[in-house]
Design a protein around this motif. Structure first.
Motif, PDB file in Angstrom:
ATOM      1  N   PHE A   1      -6.825  -1.776   3.417  1.00  0.00           N
ATOM      2  CA  PHE A   1      -5.903  -0.855   2.568  1.00  0.00           C
ATOM      3  C   PHE A   1      -5.895  -0.578   1.034  1.00  0.00           C
ATOM      4  O   PHE A   1      -6.406  -0.104   0.323  1.00  0.00           O
ATOM      5  CB  PHE A   1      -4.722  -1.640   3.051  1.00  0.00           C
ATOM      6  CG  PHE A   1      -3.946  -1.208   3.906  1.00  0.00           C
ATOM      7  CD1 PHE A   1      -3.249  -0.240   4.392  1.00  0.00           C
ATOM      8  CD2 PHE A   1      -3.427  -2.480   4.283  1.00  0.00           C
ATOM      9  CE1 PHE A   1      -2.045  -0.032   5.267  1.00  0.00           C
ATOM     10  CE2 PHE A   1      -3.094  -1.946   6.692  1.00  0.00           C
ATOM     11  CZ  PHE A   1      -3.126  -0.921   6.386  1.00  0.00           C
ATOM     12  N   TRP A   2      -6.475  -1.914   0.346  1.00  0.00           N
ATOM     13  CA  TRP A   2      -6.681  -1.627  -0.957  1.00  0.00           C
ATOM     14  C   TRP A   2      -8.484  -1.799  -1.366  1.00  0.00           C
ATOM     15  O   TRP A   2      -8.280  -0.690  -2.505  1.00  0.00           O
ATOM     16  CB  TRP A   2      -6.622  -3.141  -1.723  1.00  0.00           C
ATOM     17  CG  TRP A   2      -4.936  -3.431  -1.651  1.00  0.00           C
ATOM     18  CD1 TRP A   2      -4.017  -2.373  -1.624  1.00  0.00           C
ATOM     19  CD2 TRP A   2      -4.095  -4.460  -2.059  1.00  0.00           C
ATOM     20  NE1 TRP A   2      -2.751  -3.297  -1.522  1.00  0.00           N
ATOM     21  CE2 TRP A   2      -2.519  -4.198  -1.991  1.00  0.00           C
ATOM     22  CE3 TRP A   2      -4.465  -5.560  -3.332  1.00  0.00           C
ATOM     23  CZ2 TRP A   2      -2.291  -5.055  -2.337  1.00  0.00           C
ATOM     24  CZ3 TRP A   2      -4.022  -6.297  -3.420  1.00  0.00           C
ATOM     25  CH2 TRP A   2      -2.283  -6.628  -3.339  1.00  0.00           C
TER      26      TRP A   2
ATOM     27  N   LEU B   1      -6.625   3.056   0.339  1.00  0.00           N
ATOM     28  CA  LEU B   1      -5.508   3.484  -1.106  1.00  0.00           C
ATOM     29  C   LEU B   1      -7.109   4.554  -1.814  1.00  0.00           C
ATOM     30  O   LEU B   1      -7.157   5.854  -2.529  1.00  0.00           O
ATOM     31  CB  LEU B   1      -5.505   2.971  -1.555  1.00  0.00           C
ATOM     32  CG  LEU B   1      -3.888   2.057  -1.368  1.00  0.00           C
ATOM     33  CD1 LEU B   1      -3.731   0.952  -2.383  1.00  0.00           C
ATOM     34  CD2 LEU B   1      -2.912   3.124  -0.927  1.00  0.00           C
TER      35      LEU B   1
ATOM     36  N   SER C   1       1.140  -1.337  -0.587  1.00  0.00           N
ATOM     37  CA  SER C   1       0.215   0.333   0.294  1.00  0.00           C
ATOM     38  C   SER C   1       0.531   1.552  -0.041  1.00  0.00           C
ATOM     39  O   SER C   1       0.119   2.143  -0.758  1.00  0.00           O
ATOM     40  CB  SER C   1      -0.794   0.348   1.423  1.00  0.00           C
ATOM     41  OG  SER C   1      -1.872  -1.002   1.250  1.00  0.00           O
TER      42      SER C   1
END
Length: 444
Positions: free
Chosen positions: A393-394, A398, A253
Motif C-alpha cells: 500500500f505505502w 500510493l 491508504s
C-alpha cells in the motif's frame, strides 16, 4: 471428485457459512451505526456532520489496532478449542481481560492529541470545538468498547459468532433512538447536535457491555481473577498487534487518497468517495469469510488436522475467486445504477462508473488476499503480512497511483489510484501465498 470428498467439502462449506453470515451481519450493523450518526447529525447542519466525521476518523485508527490485538486472542482461543483444551480457554480469556487495563489509558492518551493535531492543520475553530466535544462524550464508552472486543474474541474463538451479531444488533437498536433523543433534545433534554451522537454511543456501548456480561455469566463463563500471566499477554499482543497495524495501513491508504485528490475538485472527490463506499460495503462479504476462516482453520490446527486445514483454505480461495468475479460482474452491469443511488449528477455518475469498473478488478484481488490473510492469522503468522501490507500500500500502490493520476501520459486521472491499488494488492497476494506455502511446509 468422489462422493465422500464432495460430502466432506459440502460439510466444510456449511460450517464456514454458519460462522460467516453472523459476522457479515455484525459488520453491516457496525457500519450502519456510523451511517446513522452521519445521517442524523446531517439533519442539524453540515458543520455537525463534519465534526462527527472528524472525531470518528481520529478514533478509527485506535480502534483498528485494538481490534487487531483482540483477533490475536481469537486465533489462540480457536487453537485451544480445536485441541479440546477447554481448561486453558477460560484462563486465556481471563488473561485477555487484563489487556484493556493497558489499552484504555493508552487510548485516552492518544485522544488527547486530537485538538492539537486539528489546530496544527488549521481546522476551523467551530468545527474543532464540536468535534472535540463529540469525542469527549464518546470516550466514556471507550472502556466498554475495548472490553467488548475481547469478549467477542472469546466467543468467536469458540465458533459462537452469533453472539456478537446479537450484541451488535442490540447496540444498534439502542443507539439509534438515543441519537434522536440527544441530537434533537427530546424529553426536555438539551439539543446537543453532533455531540449527542457521542453521548448516545457511550450509553449504548455501556449497556451492551452489561448485556454481554450477563450472557457470558448465564453461559457459565468463569470470570475468575488470576495473577497476570505476562507470557500469555505477550503472546496475544505479539500475534494481534501486527494485525491491527495491517488494518490501519490499508484503511489509512484510502484516507491518503482522499487527501491527495482534494485539489481535483468536488465532482472527482465525490465520485471517488461514492465508489469507495460501494466497494467497502460489498467487501464486508469476503471480510466475513476471512474472519470465519481464521476461526475454522485455528480449530483444525488445534486438532492437528493439517490436511483438512489445507483443504478448507483451498476451498475458501475458490469461493473468494467466484465471489470476487461475481462482484466485478455486478459492478460492470449495475455501476451507473449504483452510483446513481448516491448522486444524480451526470459527471459524477460517469466518473464513478469508470472507477467502479477498475474497482471490480481490485475487488477480485482483494477477496483473494483477505482470505489468504485470514488463513495466515490462524497459523499465527502476522508479522510478515503486516510488512507485505506496508510495501503493497505505502511503497507501491500510493506512489504508483499518485504518478498515474498526476504525471503519466495515460490521462486517467483519479482512476490511476485504483490501478495503483490493484497492482499493489496483486503483489501483496503473491507475497501472502508465499507465506501460506511456508506455513503448509512447516506442518508437512
Amino acid at each position: 471428485m468422489n462422493t465422500s470428498s464432495f460430502s466432506s467439502y459440502k460439510k466444510e462449506f456449511s460450517t464456514l457459512s454458519k460462522l460467516a453470515w453472523p459476522i457479515l451481519i455484525t459488520q453491516l450493523a457496525q457500519m450502519g451505526l456510523g451511517v446513522a450518526d452521519v445521517m442524523m447529525s446531517g439533519q442539524v447542519s453540515a458543520q455537525h456532520v463534519t465534526a462527527v466525521a472528524l472525531g470518528s476518523s481520529f478514533w478509527l485508527p485506535i480502534l483498528l489496532i485494538i481490534m487487531g490485538i483482540s483477533i490475536g486472542s481469537t486465533a489462540l482461543i480457536g487453537n485451544l478449542f480445536g485441541a479440546k483444551q477447554t481448561h486453558k480457554i477460560a484462563t486465556l480469556f481471563t488473561q485477555s481481560l487484563y489487556l484493556p487495563i493497558l489499552l484504555i489509558p493508552l487510548s485516552f492518551i492518544a485522544l488527547s492529541f486530537f485538538k492539537p493535531v486539528l489546530l496544527y492543520f488549521q481546522t476551523p475553530i467551530d468545527d474543532l470545538n464540536i468535534a472535540n466535544d463529540y469525542l469527549n462524550a464518546f470516550k466514556y464508552g471507550i472502556p466498554a468498547l475495548i472490553i467488548i472486543q475481547f469478549m467477542r474474541a472469546y466467543c468467536d474463538g469458540l465458533g459462537q459468532t452469533r453472539v456478537i451479531m446479537y450484541m451488535s444488533l442490540f447496540m444498534a437498536l439502542i443507539n439509534i433512538p438515543l441519537n434522536y433523543v440527544f441530537i434533537f433534545g427530546l424529553f426536555g433534554l438539551p439539543e446537543l447536535g453532533g455531540v449527542g451522537c457521542g453521548v448516545a454511543s457511550s450509553i449504548a456501548t455501556n449497556i451492551t457491555l452489561l448485556a454481554f456480561i450477563v450472557y457470558l455469566k448465564k453461559d457459565n463463563v468463569p470470570f475468575t481473577f488470576e495473577k497476570p500471566d505476562f507470557q500469555s499477554l505477550f503472546q496475544i499482543i505479539k500475534i494481534g498487534t501486527p494485525i491491527g497495524f495491517s488494518l490501519l495501513i490499508e484503511v489509512s491508504s484510502f484516507s491518503f487518497i482522499a487527501i491527495f485528490i482534494a485539489k481535483l475538485g468536488n465532482e472527482i472527490v465525490a465520485s471517488q468517495q461514492i465508489a469507495l463506499n460501494i466497494i467497502s460495503v460489498t467487501f464486508m462479504i469476503p471480510l466475513s469469510l476471512s474472519m470465519a476462516l481464521t476461526i475454522r482453520i485455528s480449530h483444525h490446527l488445534g486438532a492437528k488436522d493439517f490436511a483438512q486445514a489445507k483443504r478448507t483454505i483451498w476451498m475458501s480461495l475458490l469461493i473468494s475467486l467466484i465471489l470476487g468475479l461475481s462482484l466485478m460482474s455486478m459492478y460492470f452491469i449495475s455501476a451507473p445504477f449504483l452510483i446513481g443511488l448516491y448522486s444524480k449528477e451526470a459527471a459524477i455518475i460517469t466518473l464513478g462508473t469508470s472507477i467502479l469498473f477498475i474497482g471490480g478488478a481490485f475487488q477480485v484481488i482483494d477477496c483473494l488476499q483477505v482470505t489468504t490473510t485470514g488463513a495466515l492469522r490462524a497459523y499465527q503468522d502476522t508479522n510478515w503480512p503486516m510488512a507485505i501490507a506496508f510495501v503493497a500500500f505505502w511503497v507501491i500502490a500510493l506512489p504508483l497511483g499518485y504518478y498515474l493520476t498526476y504525471f503519466s501520459d495515460f490521462n486517467i486521472g483519479v482512476r490511476g489510484f485504483w490501478v495503483g491499488l490493484t497492482c499493489g494488492l496483486t503483489l501483496a497476494w503473491i507475497g501472502l501465498l508465499w507465506r501460506l506455502k511456508l506455513a503448509f511446509n512447516k506442518e508437512a
